[in-house]
Scaffold this motif. Structure first.
Motif, PDB file in Angstrom:
ATOM      1  N   ARG A  12       0.849  -1.214  -0.009  1.00  0.00           N
ATOM      2  CA  ARG A  12      -0.078  -0.181  -0.011  1.00  0.00           C
ATOM      3  C   ARG A  12       0.793   1.220  -0.190  1.00  0.00           C
ATOM      4  NH1 ARG A  12      -2.478  -0.782   4.879  1.00  0.00           N
ATOM      5  NH2 ARG A  12      -1.454   0.949   6.091  1.00  0.00           N
ATOM      6  N   ILE A  13       2.002   1.317   0.997  1.00  0.00           N
ATOM      7  CA  ILE A  13       2.673   2.377   0.928  1.00  0.00           C
ATOM      8  C   ILE A  13       3.801   2.500  -0.021  1.00  0.00           C
ATOM      9  CG2 ILE A  13       4.490   3.531   2.468  1.00  0.00           C
ATOM     10  CD1 ILE A  13       2.927   1.835   4.676  1.00  0.00           C
ATOM     11  N   ALA A  14       4.307   1.375  -0.813  1.00  0.00           N
ATOM     12  CA  ALA A  14       5.305   1.389  -1.809  1.00  0.00           C
ATOM     13  C   ALA A  14       4.458   1.875  -3.014  1.00  0.00           C
ATOM     14  CB  ALA A  14       6.000   0.001  -1.961  1.00  0.00           C
ATOM     15  N   ASP A  15       3.096   1.586  -3.254  1.00  0.00           N
ATOM     16  CA  ASP A  15       2.397   2.191  -4.300  1.00  0.00           C
ATOM     17  C   ASP A  15       2.023   3.515  -4.268  1.00  0.00           C
ATOM     18  OD1 ASP A  15       2.248  -0.364  -5.526  1.00  0.00           O
ATOM     19  OD2 ASP A  15       0.203  -0.622  -4.850  1.00  0.00           O
ATOM     20  N   ALA A  16       1.701   4.227  -2.994  1.00  0.00           N
ATOM     21  CA  ALA A  16       1.462   5.363  -2.924  1.00  0.00           C
ATOM     22  C   ALA A  16       2.872   6.266  -3.163  1.00  0.00           C
ATOM     23  CB  ALA A  16       1.185   5.619  -1.423  1.00  0.00           C
ATOM     24  N   VAL A  17       3.988   5.864  -2.617  1.00  0.00           N
ATOM     25  CA  VAL A  17       5.012   6.450  -3.034  1.00  0.00           C
ATOM     26  C   VAL A  17       5.377   6.610  -4.390  1.00  0.00           C
ATOM     27  CG1 VAL A  17       7.686   6.448  -2.691  1.00  0.00           C
ATOM     28  CG2 VAL A  17       6.399   5.999  -0.720  1.00  0.00           C
ATOM     29  N   CYS A  18       5.189   5.519  -5.219  1.00  0.00           N
ATOM     30  CA  CYS A  18       5.498   5.415  -6.648  1.00  0.00           C
ATOM     31  C   CYS A  18       4.634   6.538  -7.278  1.00  0.00           C
ATOM     32  CB  CYS A  18       5.219   4.138  -7.186  1.00  0.00           C
ATOM     33  SG  CYS A  18       6.453   2.891  -6.983  1.00  0.00           S
ATOM     34  N   GLN A  19       3.320   6.310  -6.967  1.00  0.00           N
ATOM     35  CA  GLN A  19       2.181   7.285  -7.568  1.00  0.00           C
ATOM     36  C   GLN A  19       2.544   8.643  -7.313  1.00  0.00           C
ATOM     37  OE1 GLN A  19      -1.403   6.176  -6.207  1.00  0.00           O
ATOM     38  NE2 GLN A  19      -2.616   7.327  -7.661  1.00  0.00           N
ATOM     39  N   ASN A  20       2.821   9.262  -6.177  1.00  0.00           N
ATOM     40  CA  ASN A  20       3.234  10.532  -5.780  1.00  0.00           C
ATOM     41  C   ASN A  20       4.418  10.951  -6.391  1.00  0.00           C
ATOM     42  OD1 ASN A  20       0.964  11.773  -4.010  1.00  0.00           O
ATOM     43  ND2 ASN A  20       1.122   9.273  -3.424  1.00  0.00           N
ATOM     44  N   LEU A  21       5.452  10.169  -6.585  1.00  0.00           N
ATOM     45  CA  LEU A  21       6.824  10.596  -6.991  1.00  0.00           C
ATOM     46  C   LEU A  21       6.568  10.721  -8.574  1.00  0.00           C
ATOM     47  CD1 LEU A  21       9.457   8.074  -5.519  1.00  0.00           C
ATOM     48  CD2 LEU A  21       9.159  10.624  -5.145  1.00  0.00           C
ATOM     49  N   ALA A  22       5.717   9.862  -9.053  1.00  0.00           N
ATOM     50  CA  ALA A  22       5.368   9.966 -10.685  1.00  0.00           C
ATOM     51  C   ALA A  22       4.764  11.152 -10.967  1.00  0.00           C
ATOM     52  CB  ALA A  22       4.608   8.687 -11.238  1.00  0.00           C
ATOM     53  N   GLN A  23       3.596  11.503 -10.168  1.00  0.00           N
ATOM     54  CA  GLN A  23       3.007  12.848 -10.269  1.00  0.00           C
ATOM     55  C   GLN A  23       3.685  14.080  -9.787  1.00  0.00           C
ATOM     56  OE1 GLN A  23      -0.292  11.768  -7.645  1.00  0.00           O
ATOM     57  NE2 GLN A  23      -1.264  10.847  -9.446  1.00  0.00           N
ATOM     58  N   GLY A  24       5.161  13.798  -9.633  1.00  0.00           N
ATOM     59  CA  GLY A  24       6.024  15.081  -9.369  1.00  0.00           C
ATOM     60  C   GLY A  24       6.008  15.829  -7.898  1.00  0.00           C
ATOM     61  N   ARG A  25       5.316  15.060  -7.005  1.00  0.00           N
ATOM     62  CA  ARG A  25       5.182  15.735  -5.679  1.00  0.00           C
ATOM     63  C   ARG A  25       6.424  15.750  -5.089  1.00  0.00           C
ATOM     64  NH1 ARG A  25      -0.081  13.199  -5.650  1.00  0.00           N
ATOM     65  NH2 ARG A  25      -1.528  15.156  -6.174  1.00  0.00           N
ATOM     66  N   PHE A  26       6.708  16.748  -4.133  1.00  0.00           N
ATOM     67  CA  PHE A  26       7.674  17.041  -3.363  1.00  0.00           C
ATOM     68  C   PHE A  26       7.426  17.643  -1.973  1.00  0.00           C
ATOM     69  CE2 PHE A  26       9.852  17.263  -7.563  1.00  0.00           C
ATOM     70  CZ  PHE A  26      10.921  16.734  -7.420  1.00  0.00           C
ATOM     71  N   GLY A  27       8.377  17.545  -1.117  1.00  0.00           N
ATOM     72  CA  GLY A  27       8.087  18.322   0.020  1.00  0.00           C
ATOM     73  C   GLY A  27       6.894  17.908   0.806  1.00  0.00           C
ATOM     74  N   SER A  28       6.393  18.905   1.578  1.00  0.00           N
ATOM     75  CA  SER A  28       5.197  18.495   2.447  1.00  0.00           C
ATOM     76  C   SER A  28       3.967  17.940   1.912  1.00  0.00           C
ATOM     77  CB  SER A  28       4.500  19.732   3.048  1.00  0.00           C
ATOM     78  OG  SER A  28       5.517  20.363   3.677  1.00  0.00           O
ATOM     79  N   GLU A  29       3.793  17.943   0.426  1.00  0.00           N
ATOM     80  CA  GLU A  29       2.802  17.537  -0.205  1.00  0.00           C
ATOM     81  C   GLU A  29       3.036  16.157  -0.239  1.00  0.00           C
ATOM     82  OE1 GLU A  29       0.244  18.548  -4.448  1.00  0.00           O
ATOM     83  OE2 GLU A  29       2.282  19.160  -4.232  1.00  0.00           O
ATOM     84  N   LEU A  30       4.324  15.700  -0.766  1.00  0.00           N
ATOM     85  CA  LEU A  30       4.646  14.344  -1.013  1.00  0.00           C
ATOM     86  C   LEU A  30       4.387  13.571   0.457  1.00  0.00           C
ATOM     87  CD1 LEU A  30       5.815  11.845  -2.294  1.00  0.00           C
ATOM     88  CD2 LEU A  30       8.060  12.666  -1.943  1.00  0.00           C
ATOM     89  N   SER A  31       4.917  14.093   1.666  1.00  0.00           N
ATOM     90  CA  SER A  31       4.883  13.391   2.968  1.00  0.00           C
ATOM     91  C   SER A  31       3.326  13.327   3.443  1.00  0.00           C
ATOM     92  CB  SER A  31       5.749  14.498   3.879  1.00  0.00           C
ATOM     93  OG  SER A  31       6.771  14.766   3.527  1.00  0.00           O
TER      94      SER A  31
END
Ligand code: FAD
Length: 393
Positions: free
Chosen positions: A279-298
């Motif tokens: 669940r968490i690895a998928d969320a990380v992948c998805q959010n990295l791919a969407q270009g999120r950084f910083g607080s938004e990513l966290s």
């Protein structure tokens, strides 16, 4: 040095998440002092069988039992298989292909897009996201703390001709999860495939924690012999518990015991971390791919670490712990009789931190229905816990 994800800690949680990320093609690095895992990590087979372990479960266990024994006032033989991991093999399997930097993190500083991880060796690593899987969660913030813990004193002994297994009545195919014949502590015991036997006098969560030397004395009294001098290994267990969940808006995101994955009643967290990894690895992948950084990513990853429903579940678990703690020692056996007389899917749901809250509440109501009036009255005398459960955040 720059990486997308830095995971601090290489226990079961950190290694599992690193494995999940690397197998999804994410640039992840673990920072942790190298070392073998020494604890006995067990869990229900069906909880971990379909986790991403890097190899079939059967190749990663050093014991598997088809029956689990619980002794309250009655004896329960539960037909739900249980396993204990072979730490060396699980570590190797999860760690295959994962880069681990043998160092200690002393602190993390953040700017808008980047987190700077400071190492004891003096270096700094730059990352898009830092995950705290340090067990204690030293890089996270909490509102409140606890001095409580689950403690245990265990002996790993040879099978023959040692007296200890005979006196503890350890059966080859049966895992004794809890024998409450002498409350307020219980026996946890099993025979492994290598012939070794573990017998452990264990306390539930207590604040202050149950003294480990006292647990040794209770084990000696239970068995009529102190096997410490001839034991192959002595297991001293101290699982810090009872702290509130971390603040889930910080730039560093928690995982595993650091993030409060330790079940408030059982003290277990390994299966929870393994189960949460995809669940968490998928969320990380998805959010990295969407270009999120910083607080938004966290924030997005925190939401995967602790989905709102599971935070509500935590409230019910904490209420369960409060009512259990309010019971006098002589009623604990009856409580567990009522619990394990529930349909297996109900008590199984209670024992997972990732169950829907309605399932955990159903199990608690079932226990309430199954106990006698005296115990029921005690269960009703925890309104504070009920309020906390209803308002869990
Ligand atoms: C003896 C014992 C038996 C247990 N048995 C079970 C069981 O049967 N089933 C179960 O589910 N749970 C069990 N538990 C409870 C729990 O699951 C364990 O505590 C588990 O180890 C938690 O895993 P984790 O990866 O979250 O943290 P940990 O295993 O505590 O790993 C933390 C990692 O972080 C590293 N670290 C810490 N600080 C830093 C830093 N500043 N920089 C870099 N690295 C750092 C550590 O070196 C370690 O590698 C047991 C616990 C104990 C102590």
């Amino acid at each position: 040095m720059r990486h997308d994800i830095v995971i601090v800690g290489a226990g079961p949680a950190g290694l599992s998440l690193a494995h999940g990320l690397v197998s999804r093609g994410v640039d992840a690095l673990i920072v942790a002092p190298s070392g073998a895992w020494h604890a006995t990590y067990g869990g229900w087979r069906d909880d971990v069988a379909s986790c991403e372990l890097g190899a079939p479960l059967n190749a990663l266990v050093r014991g598997a039992w088809s029956t689990v024994r619980v002794v309250g006032r009655q004896e329960h033989r539960l037909a739900r298989p249980y396993v204990v991991f072979d730490n060396e093999r699980l570590q190797a399997s999860l760690g295959a292909g994962v880069r681990v930097l043998d160092d200690t993190v002393t602190g993390v500083q953040h700017d808008n897009d980047t987190s700077n991880v400071h190492l004891r060796s003096g270096g700094v690593i730059h990352a898009r996201l830092v995950i705290d899987a340090t067990g204690g969660g030293s890089l996270l913030a909490r509102r409140g703390q606890s001095s409580g813990a689950q403690t245990a004193y265990g002996l790993v002994v040879g099978d023959q001709p040692d007296e200890v297994p005979r006196r503890a009545k350890v059966e080859a195919d049966v895992f004794t999860l809890m024998d409450w014949s002498t409350p307020p502590t219980f026996l946890y015991a099993a025979r492994f495939t290598d012939g070794r036997v573990l017998v452990e006098e264990t306390s539930l969560y207590a604040d202050p924690p149950h003294d480990i030397d006292n647990l040794r004395a209770r084990l000696t009294q239970r068995l009529g012999v102190d096997g410490s001098a001839t034991a192959h290994r002595i297991e001293r267990v101290n699982i810090p518990m009872g702290a509130p969940l971390p603040v889930r808006t910080t730039r560093v995101v928690g995982f595993g015991a650091a993030a409060g994955y330790t079940h408030p009643v059982t003290g277990y967290s390994v299966a929870a971390s393994l189960r949460a990894t995809p669940r968490i690895a998928d969320a990380v992948c998805q959010n990295l791919a969407q270009g999120r950084f910083g607080s938004e990513l966290s924030l997005a990853v925190w939401a995967a670490v602790w989905p709102a429903a599971y935070v509500r579940t935590r409230g019910w678990h904490e209420m369960g712990l409060s009512v259990l703690q309010s019971l006098p020692p002589e009623s604990i056996g009856e409580f567990f009789d009522a619990f394990f007389n529930l349909p297996p899917e109900q008590w199984g749901a209670y024992l997972r931190i990732d169950s829907e809250p309605v399932l955990v509440r159903r199990a608690m109501l079932g226990v309430f229905r199954n106990v006698r009036n005296g115990v029921r009255l005690r269960l009703m005398s925890s309104p504070g816990a009920l309020l906390r459960a209803l308002g869990a955040r």
